[in-house]
Design an enzyme around this catalytic site. Sequence first.
Site, short mmCIF file in Angstrom:
data_model
loop_
_atom_site.label_atom_id
_atom_site.label_comp_id
_atom_site.label_asym_id
_atom_site.label_seq_id
_atom_site.Cartn_x
_atom_site.Cartn_y
_atom_site.Cartn_z
N TYR A 94 0.83 -1.21 0.00
CA TYR A 94 0.00 0.00 0.00
C TYR A 94 0.86 1.26 0.00
CZ TYR A 94 -4.16 -2.82 0.97
OH TYR A 94 -5.19 -3.74 0.89
N TYR A 471 -11.58 0.04 -0.84
CA TYR A 471 -11.58 0.47 0.56
C TYR A 471 -10.19 0.90 1.05
CZ TYR A 471 -9.26 -3.36 3.13
OH TYR A 471 -8.34 -4.23 3.66
N ARG A 472 -9.16 0.62 0.26
CA ARG A 472 -7.80 0.91 0.69
C ARG A 472 -6.91 0.85 -0.54
NH1 ARG A 472 -4.84 -2.92 5.19
NH2 ARG A 472 -3.19 -1.50 5.84
#
Length: 514
Positions: A94, A471-472
């Site tokens: 991420y 969502y991310r």
Amino acid sequence: MSNKYIALPKGISEKTFDSAIGDFRSVLGDAAVLTSAQQLAPYIKTMMPVPDSDHTPSAALMATTVEEIQKIVGICNRYKVPIWTISTGKNLGYGSAAPVERGQVVLDLKRMNRILEVDKDLAYALVEPGVTYKQLYDHIAEHKLGLWLSMPAPSAIAGPVGNTLDRGVGYTPYGEHFLFACGMEVVLANGEVLRTGMGSMPNSNTWQVFKWGYGPYLDGIFTQSNYGIVTKFGFWLMPAPPAFKPFVIQYENEEDIVEIVEIIRPLRISGVIPNAVVIAHALYEAPVKARRSDYVTGPGSIPDAAVRKLAKDHHLGIWNLYAALYGTPEQNEVNWKIVTQAFGKSGKAKILTEREAGDDPAFKYRASLMRGDMTLQEFSLYNWRGGGGSMWFAPVSQARGSETLKQMALTKEILAKYGLDYSGEFIVGMRDMHHIVDVLYDKTDPGQVKAAYQCFDELLTIFSAQGYGTYRVNTAFMDKVAETYGPVQRQVHKTLKKALDPNGILAPGKSGIR
């Protein structure tokens, strides 16, 4: 271009930055202000298909106290220097520890690593942002507290503060991590310290036991945002159950995913299965047991025939459902009968418990996660193709079998277009599904880098157009994802940012918020 610094904050001259660095050193000491290329190397490397130079920091600050952070934000306001806050910096897939924009100063809080309280009777913890899951796990074991953690797959090296603030998830019944958060301490951009919930009340003894406090609930605005710096964080722990029964249910065909989810949904909603259920594709499990080069070489995505052979060779299903039962032996026996009857009707499912799975590494890894134990097995994914490239694609859908099949087919089609493999799993919550896909590629190959970027961009574009929200996401695509949620939400985020951080010093660009 500065010769003194490897990057400069946007719009800040070297002379102005010199003054800011001098002030930072007066607060932290020379050794805690990092500016050389060698010192900043850990904050530069990313796994995204963009030049690491796009995310190069100008400096890193190693704060250890709330008072230091208050002084740091004062300096940042004075010189308009932006800071990017990290806790353990292990947000792999991420964005890692690198800032969202080139030139931002990394505020590294890993030295703020005190376990402030663990209450055995009320089953909660209060920790600083640098505390790792491993550190807290060892503390609980040493003091024989009889409590379980819920943690993400990179368990040992990650921490509960950073993971929860990014709304990460785990695999025990407490796996929806933000749901079990209770009470934060936050340094605001103006240097004031806010304690959320009951913590705002002087002498409160209910900060970690009652989430809401009085008035609007604020904790949520400090997740996936840049509105403050969380310096203390409370969350609930799970009492160790008397018995734990992990199991895996394997299916042989991709289309069986419809049946799997339709059976799982009522079991999750009713609480028969209390933890988030993972439905992992064979290619997601394969790196625990094999390498891609064992089955295919050359360009293009791995053929279905090779996937079937891999699954057969290593005793995997095409889909592998991992879940567990928690409670007394008598409770688990009742629920096990419900589970086996539900999955036994069609005759397609192969049901394995610990006894049948034995030393199977994939099962042992999943059982460890569902027990809240330490494991780093997830990182075997990075050995599948090699080359250090990874991005997590994470759309959400309703927990319906038809939605699952549709998402899987669409994802495979887009990945194959760019010569990439489908390494995916579905995590079934109470009523939702997180579809987690690791877009793996070789970052040393310019062709694969370009393909991975275009692929990820297309995944986000196509899925959002069909109503599947992400969502991310990694730092390279935060603006794109923020845009998919529409102008009204973005304007509210911007309004809050302007009110709480008028100089825009806290992680500008985080989640697309400036």
